[in-house]
Write a protein that holds these residues in place. Structure first.
Motif, PDB file in Angstrom:
ATOM      1  N   CYS A  98       0.917  -1.314  -0.089  1.00  0.00           N
ATOM      2  CA  CYS A  98      -0.089   0.123   0.031  1.00  0.00           C
ATOM      3  C   CYS A  98       0.755   1.329   0.101  1.00  0.00           C
ATOM      4  N   TRP A  99       0.481   2.236  -0.851  1.00  0.00           N
ATOM      5  CA  TRP A  99       1.285   3.279  -1.141  1.00  0.00           C
ATOM      6  C   TRP A  99       0.518   4.800  -0.609  1.00  0.00           C
ATOM      7  N   CYS A 100      -0.869   4.411   0.064  1.00  0.00           N
ATOM      8  CA  CYS A 100      -1.741   5.117   0.233  1.00  0.00           C
ATOM      9  C   CYS A 100      -0.955   6.393   1.485  1.00  0.00           C
ATOM     10  N   SER A 101      -0.841   7.746   1.363  1.00  0.00           N
ATOM     11  CA  SER A 101      -0.488   8.467   2.195  1.00  0.00           C
ATOM     12  C   SER A 101      -1.586   8.732   3.335  1.00  0.00           C
ATOM     13  N   ARG A 116      -7.513  -3.168  -0.570  1.00  0.00           N
ATOM     14  CA  ARG A 116      -6.476  -2.984  -1.842  1.00  0.00           C
ATOM     15  C   ARG A 116      -5.983  -1.641  -1.823  1.00  0.00           C
ATOM     16  N   CYS A 117      -4.780  -1.478  -2.260  1.00  0.00           N
ATOM     17  CA  CYS A 117      -4.223   0.241  -2.198  1.00  0.00           C
ATOM     18  C   CYS A 117      -5.124   0.844  -3.281  1.00  0.00           C
ATOM     19  N   LEU A 131      -2.639  -5.676   6.329  1.00  0.00           N
ATOM     20  CA  LEU A 131      -3.503  -6.934   6.454  1.00  0.00           C
ATOM     21  C   LEU A 131      -4.852  -6.484   5.964  1.00  0.00           C
ATOM     22  N   ARG A 132      -5.399  -7.437   5.227  1.00  0.00           N
ATOM     23  CA  ARG A 132      -6.873  -7.133   4.529  1.00  0.00           C
ATOM     24  C   ARG A 132      -7.697  -7.605   5.511  1.00  0.00           C
ATOM     25  N   GLY A 157      -9.803  -1.230  10.192  1.00  0.00           N
ATOM     26  CA  GLY A 157      -9.572  -1.324   8.881  1.00  0.00           C
ATOM     27  C   GLY A 157      -8.307  -2.011   8.647  1.00  0.00           C
ATOM     28  N   ASP A 158      -7.874  -2.067   7.447  1.00  0.00           N
ATOM     29  CA  ASP A 158      -6.825  -2.613   6.876  1.00  0.00           C
ATOM     30  C   ASP A 158      -5.511  -2.422   7.608  1.00  0.00           C
ATOM     31  N   PHE A 159      -5.030  -3.092   8.505  1.00  0.00           N
ATOM     32  CA  PHE A 159      -4.056  -2.228   9.359  1.00  0.00           C
ATOM     33  C   PHE A 159      -2.738  -2.825   8.889  1.00  0.00           C
TER      34      PHE A 159
END
Ligand code: GLU
Length: 288
Positions: A98-101, A116-117, A131-132, A157-159
């Motif tokens: 994941c590249w989400c800022s 998903r990212c 983790l999904r 959420g996805d941690f």
């Protein structure tokens, strides 16, 4: 099954009164059950660590009569085990890069729930691995706080399992090591109550069993804040353990009858009158 408990300090500073309460609470529960008590140094977050703190913590515990049944486990020496757990999770499709800022996640309150990212792959930057988390409710009985249940996806959420800098998360390392050390009951501060559902879900993903949990009251300052290094809690004085030990015993279990003037006699007396069921679950003020 043998009872096995642990105290797992992060070496971010010297032990203070709040950490003594957590150490003593887990020690009392383990000794009361006739079990073992282990110490684990959670030194996997170098940016937060303070040089010399681990040695200082390990030298302070025995001064307070808290002797572990095995040499301490250092998480910095357990990276291969975390690598193996990470690969197991990735092979079973529980992880995604994941590249989400933070900025991308503002609209969802900082919580990532998509499995998903949401950002384009950036080959120049290493990703975090998350983790999904599916839409499930995780529940567990806490020995002091009673039944707990929550929708992990809603709240957390996805941690993150591995940060972009390459450091493994506390959640992963804790779960891998609680299993490795055979911990039967986790006794720790109530500030970690909300990590427990994440840890239970990770245990399920990794096929590990779940220990029991007992979250102790937190020591607070006059403003109701958790006593911590950031609230400038006084470090414990290992040359004069009795006053802090008395206060910690009284904090954990009132009334505290024992009169004793050396550490060993004090702990023996405390153990005689101790029952985990009498522990308070209410956080309160330090007598500081
Ligand atoms: N290392 C954590 C801390 O110092 C405690 C972790 C645990 O007991 O699970 O806050």
């Amino acid at each position: 099954m043998t009872y096995r408990g642990r105290f797992a300090p992060s070496p971010t500073g010297p032990l203070h009164f709040g950490s003594l309460v957590a150490a003593l609470g887990s020690w009392l529960c383990a000794r009361h059950a006739g079990g073992q008590w282990l110490v684990r140094v959670e030194d996997i977050d170098p940016p937060r660590e303070v040089a010399g703190a681990a040695d200082q913590i390990l030298a302070t515990l025995p001064a307070f009569g808290l002797l572990a049944d095995a040499p301490p486990l250092f998480q910095s020496q357990r990276i291969a085990a975390y690598d193996a757990a990470f690969e197991q999770l990735r092979d079973n499709d529980h992880l995604f890069p994941c590249w989400c800022s933070r900025r991308v996640l503002v609209a969802s309150g900082g919580i990532h729930r998509d499995g998903r990212c949401l950002t384009a792959v950036d080959p120049q930057r290493p990703p975090a691995w998350r983790l999904r988390v599916p839409d499930v409710e995780v529940s567990f009985p806490d020995a002091l706080h009673g039944p707990q249940r929550e929708s992990l996806r809603q709240r957390v959420g996805d941690f993150v399992i591995r940060r972009a800098e390459g450091f493994y998360s506390y959640q992963l390392a804790c779960v891998v090591d609680d299993a490795f050390q055979g911990i039967s009951e986790v006794v720790r501060g109530t500030d970690l109550l909300d990590s427990t559902t994440r840890q239970i879900w990770l245990q399920r993903c990794l096929g590990l069993s779940t220990p029991r949990y007992r979250h102790l009251p937190l020591v607070q300052d006059q403003h109701g804040r958790k006593l911590s290094k950031s609230t400038r809690a006084w470090p414990l004085d290992p040359t004069d353990p009795i006053p802090a030990l008395r206060r910690a015993l009284a904090f954990l279990q009132r009334p505290f009858p024992a009169r004793a003037h050396d550490v060993e006699t004090l702990l023996v007396a405390a153990l005689e009158g101790f029952s985990p069921t009498l522990l308070s679950h209410c956080s309160g003020h330090s007598v500081d």
